[in-house]
Design a protein around this motif. Structure first.
Motif, PDB file in Angstrom:
ATOM      1  N   GLY A  62     -34.645  83.026  76.732  1.00 21.53           N
ATOM      2  CA  GLY A  62     -33.312  83.302  77.260  1.00 21.53           C
ATOM      3  C   GLY A  62     -32.473  82.051  77.432  1.00 21.53           C
ATOM      4  O   GLY A  62     -31.277  82.029  77.094  1.00 21.53           O
ATOM      5  N   LEU A  63     -33.066  80.989  77.951  1.00 20.08           N
ATOM      6  CA  LEU A  63     -32.330  79.737  78.125  1.00 20.08           C
ATOM      7  C   LEU A  63     -31.967  79.116  76.773  1.00 20.08           C
ATOM      8  O   LEU A  63     -30.883  78.532  76.613  1.00 20.08           O
ATOM      9  CB  LEU A  63     -33.150  78.761  78.961  1.00 20.08           C
ATOM     10  N   ALA A  64     -32.864  79.243  75.795  1.00 13.81           N
ATOM     11  CA  ALA A  64     -32.556  78.734  74.459  1.00 13.81           C
ATOM     12  C   ALA A  64     -31.394  79.500  73.844  1.00 13.81           C
ATOM     13  O   ALA A  64     -30.496  78.913  73.212  1.00 13.81           O
ATOM     14  CB  ALA A  64     -33.797  78.832  73.572  1.00 13.81           C
ATOM     15  N   LYS A  65     -31.377  80.824  74.042  1.00 14.77           N
ATOM     16  CA  LYS A  65     -30.279  81.627  73.516  1.00 14.77           C
ATOM     17  C   LYS A  65     -28.961  81.276  74.215  1.00 14.77           C
ATOM     18  O   LYS A  65     -27.903  81.225  73.574  1.00 14.77           O
ATOM     19  CB  LYS A  65     -30.594  83.111  73.702  1.00 14.77           C
ATOM     20  N   ALA A  66     -29.023  81.011  75.524  1.00 15.09           N
ATOM     21  CA  ALA A  66     -27.805  80.629  76.255  1.00 15.09           C
ATOM     22  C   ALA A  66     -27.259  79.304  75.740  1.00 15.09           C
ATOM     23  O   ALA A  66     -26.033  79.125  75.629  1.00 15.09           O
ATOM     24  CB  ALA A  66     -28.117  80.540  77.744  1.00 15.09           C
ATOM     25  N   ALA A  67     -28.144  78.365  75.428  1.00 19.22           N
ATOM     26  CA  ALA A  67     -27.697  77.082  74.893  1.00 19.22           C
ATOM     27  C   ALA A  67     -27.083  77.250  73.503  1.00 19.22           C
ATOM     28  O   ALA A  67     -26.065  76.623  73.175  1.00 19.22           O
ATOM     29  CB  ALA A  67     -28.871  76.108  74.842  1.00 19.22           C
ATOM     30  N   GLU A  68     -27.670  78.113  72.672  1.00 26.71           N
ATOM     31  CA  GLU A  68     -27.145  78.341  71.329  1.00 26.71           C
ATOM     32  C   GLU A  68     -25.756  78.972  71.375  1.00 26.71           C
ATOM     33  O   GLU A  68     -24.884  78.642  70.565  1.00 26.71           O
ATOM     34  CB  GLU A  68     -28.103  79.241  70.543  1.00 26.71           C
ATOM     35  N   ARG A  69     -25.558  79.861  72.320  1.00 23.46           N
ATOM     36  CA  ARG A  69     -24.275  80.564  72.409  1.00 23.46           C
ATOM     37  C   ARG A  69     -23.268  79.842  73.301  1.00 23.46           C
ATOM     38  O   ARG A  69     -22.180  80.344  73.533  1.00 23.46           O
ATOM     39  CB  ARG A  69     -24.522  81.987  72.934  1.00 23.46           C
ATOM     40  N   HIS A  70     -23.645  78.675  73.811  1.00 20.85           N
ATOM     41  CA  HIS A  70     -22.758  77.865  74.650  1.00 20.85           C
ATOM     42  C   HIS A  70     -22.219  78.692  75.832  1.00 20.85           C
ATOM     43  O   HIS A  70     -21.011  78.683  76.118  1.00 20.85           O
ATOM     44  CB  HIS A  70     -21.597  77.309  73.830  1.00 20.85           C
ATOM     45  N   ALA A  71     -23.128  79.403  76.491  1.00 20.23           N
ATOM     46  CA  ALA A  71     -22.731  80.211  77.643  1.00 20.23           C
ATOM     47  C   ALA A  71     -22.267  79.314  78.787  1.00 20.23           C
ATOM     48  O   ALA A  71     -22.694  78.157  78.913  1.00 20.23           O
ATOM     49  CB  ALA A  71     -23.897  81.086  78.095  1.00 20.23           C
ATOM     50  N   GLU A  72     -21.426  79.854  79.632  1.00 18.36           N
ATOM     51  CA  GLU A  72     -20.916  79.113  80.776  1.00 18.36           C
ATOM     52  C   GLU A  72     -21.977  78.979  81.851  1.00 18.36           C
ATOM     53  O   GLU A  72     -22.098  77.947  82.508  1.00 18.36           O
ATOM     54  CB  GLU A  72     -19.678  79.811  81.350  1.00 18.36           C
ATOM     55  N   ILE A  73     -22.781  80.036  82.017  1.00 18.77           N
ATOM     56  CA  ILE A  73     -23.757  80.052  83.103  1.00 18.77           C
ATOM     57  C   ILE A  73     -24.857  81.058  82.789  1.00 18.77           C
ATOM     58  O   ILE A  73     -24.652  81.993  82.001  1.00 18.77           O
ATOM     59  CB  ILE A  73     -23.061  80.413  84.451  1.00 18.77           C
ATOM     60  N   VAL A  74     -26.018  80.851  83.380  1.00 18.80           N
ATOM     61  CA  VAL A  74     -27.130  81.797  83.280  1.00 18.80           C
ATOM     62  C   VAL A  74     -27.495  82.246  84.686  1.00 18.80           C
ATOM     63  O   VAL A  74     -27.701  81.413  85.583  1.00 18.80           O
ATOM     64  CB  VAL A  74     -28.365  81.171  82.601  1.00 18.80           C
ATOM     65  N   ILE A  75     -27.535  83.550  84.880  1.00 22.59           N
ATOM     66  CA  ILE A  75     -27.947  84.109  86.177  1.00 22.59           C
ATOM     67  C   ILE A  75     -29.416  84.525  86.041  1.00 22.59           C
ATOM     68  O   ILE A  75     -29.757  85.425  85.274  1.00 22.59           O
ATOM     69  CB  ILE A  75     -27.091  85.332  86.566  1.00 22.59           C
TER      70      ILE A  75
END
Length: 474
Positions: A62-75
């Motif tokens: 999940g964190l790798a996917k958030a980094a790939e998609r340049h998400a603002e935040i992960v909850i």
């Protein structure tokens, strides 16, 4: 006509190419890049239940996917009673190294972040709780504790006397202190990194202290309380977060789109097979599937199912902390039971059951919530093994009481058909074979006789009683 057709095709192709170029330019101008597209995206990772290898794999992906998609935040939503320390440390390492800010959120109402969940919440960049939740009870559980009912499982007077002498109880206390102090140092380092209450964190480890939502906020254990993810994003908007490498990021989450990250099928399968009870059952099905295949070669199905289950069980054991002495005892018990199945002796079977039960009880070196091997499962499997031994012993008893199936005893009483006869000797056909025979009586071809004895591969026959059947005819 032919030249005009080729020219028309070329013209059409060029026109299509120009139109495609214009469309691509418009798309690029409207959506300058993935960062702009996902700059206000909030991804949610949910951990429900015990923390283990599957949860660690899920969070990492999940964190790798958030980094790939340049998400603002992960909850990172937590509702867990705790779990394996190895998996907890993997999750914390991934959170600390994440280039995307991670907000730990204990939710929904009624949820809790106990034991390993407390450490993970302390590791997140921001910590939040929903009303009606609690946090704490982070004392390390006993690892590799004694088996209930065996010597050393409960303290007695001898143990009290040994404390003054510094014997095994002193070693046990030293190990407990070592594990506890290591956990205290770890959670205090996380508290100091995030600027949270380190003294209460130590108390949660040493005394299993817990806090409600409001008490945690007042004690500076968490940063805020939020009713739901939307309220959470509204409150964290504008906060500055320090990321790995000394970088800082100002959050812009007020209008962020919330999207849940679902675990992959691999993580789902891992969550199932890393349950100690499932891993134990897979291991047993695999081993006995192979045993049945060896007992009845060519059955195929037991061998295929057994091989798959055995590999899955071994993979699950590789992911879990196990006691190799217990695993060896289980293998010895299974080997003894297999020997009992081929060569019944009762004693070997009973020894196999004892070795198997003791090994199963000692197999896992963990007492974490959700990762305990169920005693009913051990009892059911042991009962199945006992039933197998009883079946084998019953078959042995029937074989010993039944008529002989080989040798001279098996031939006595069989009916035979006379093939040819001369005075006192001749040949007969019985049990699918042609035998040399002799008798004090005289017979003719086609007569039915009865085998009285066998001497040096020669049958001694006599005239069959009137009620004799024709079981020996071809």
């Amino acid at each position: 006509m032919h030249g005009k057709g080729v020219l028309a095709v070329h013209t059409t192709f060029k026109a299509a190419l120009v139109v495609a170029t214009i469309l691509v330019a418009l798309v690029v101008s409207i959506r300058p890049g993935p960062a702009a597209d996902n700059s206000h995206l909030a991804l949610t990772i949910s951990i429900d239940g015990a923390i283990g290898p599957a949860a660690a794999s899920y969070v990492k992906d999940g964190l790798a996917k958030a980094a790939e998609r340049h998400a603002e935040i992960v909850i990172l939503r937590l509702n867990t009673p705790g779990g394996l320390s190895t998996s907890m440390r993997e999750i914390i390492a991934d959170v600390l190294a994440s280039p995307v800010p991670v907000v730990g959120y204990v939710a929904p109402s009624g949820a809790h972040a106990a034991s390993a969940g407390t450490y993970i919440l302390y590791a997140t960049h921001l910590a939040a709780m929903a009303p009606g939740t609690n946090i704490g009870a982070a004392t390390p559980v006993q690892i590799g504790g004694p088996i209930p009912g065996l010597p050393g499982s409960t303290p007695d007077k001898g143990d009290k006397e040994q404390k003054d002498g510094g014997s095994s109880s002193g070693t046990k206390d030293a190990m407990t202190a070592k594990v506890t102090n290591d956990a205290v140092a770890f959670i205090r380092s996380l508290a100091e990194l995030r600027g949270r209450n380190a003294d209460w964190a130590e108390k949660a480890v040493r005394d299993a202290a817990t806090l409600s939502t409001n008490a945690a906020l007042q004690a500076n254990v968490i940063d805020l309380t939020a009713r739901d993810p939307v309220d959470l994003l509204r409150q964290v908007d504008g906060r500055t977060i320090e990321l790995p490498g000394g970088k800082t990021q100002r959050l812009a989450t007020r209008d962020a789109a919330i999207e849940a990250i679902e675990p992959t099928w691999i993580a789902r399968v891992l969550a199932v097979i890393t349950d100690p009870n499932i891993a134990f059952i897979l291991l047993m099905v695999g081993i006995y599937g192979l045993i049945f295949e060896f007992m009845s070669p060519g059955a195929v199905a037991p061998g295929v199912v057994g091989t798959i289950c055995l590999l899955l069980g071994l993979y699950a054991l590789n992911m879990l902390p196990i006691n190799y002495a217990g695993f060896a005892l289980m293998l010895v018990g299974i080997a003894l039971l297999a020997i009992e199945a081929f060569n019944p002796t009762v004693v070997i079977g009973l020894g196999g059951i004892v070795a198997f039960v003791l090994g199963a009880a000692m197999l896992f070196r963990i007492e974490a919530p959700g990762y305990r091997l169920s005693w009913p499962v051990i009892g059911i499997v042991a009962a199945m093994f006992t039933g197998l031994i009883l079946v084998v012993l019953g078959a042995l008893r029937r074989a010993r009481k039944g008529p002989a199936r080989i040798g001279a005893q098996a031939m006595r009483g069989l009916s035979a058909e006379v093939l040819d006869w001369s005075e006192t000797t001749g040949h007969v056909f019985t049990n699918g074979e042609r035998w040399q025979a002799r008798s004090t009586e005289t017979f003719t071809a086609g007569d039915t006789v009865e085998v009285a004895n066998i001497i040096d591969l020669t049958l001694v026959v006599r005239r069959a009683p009137a009620s004799a059947g024709e079981g020996g005819t071809a």
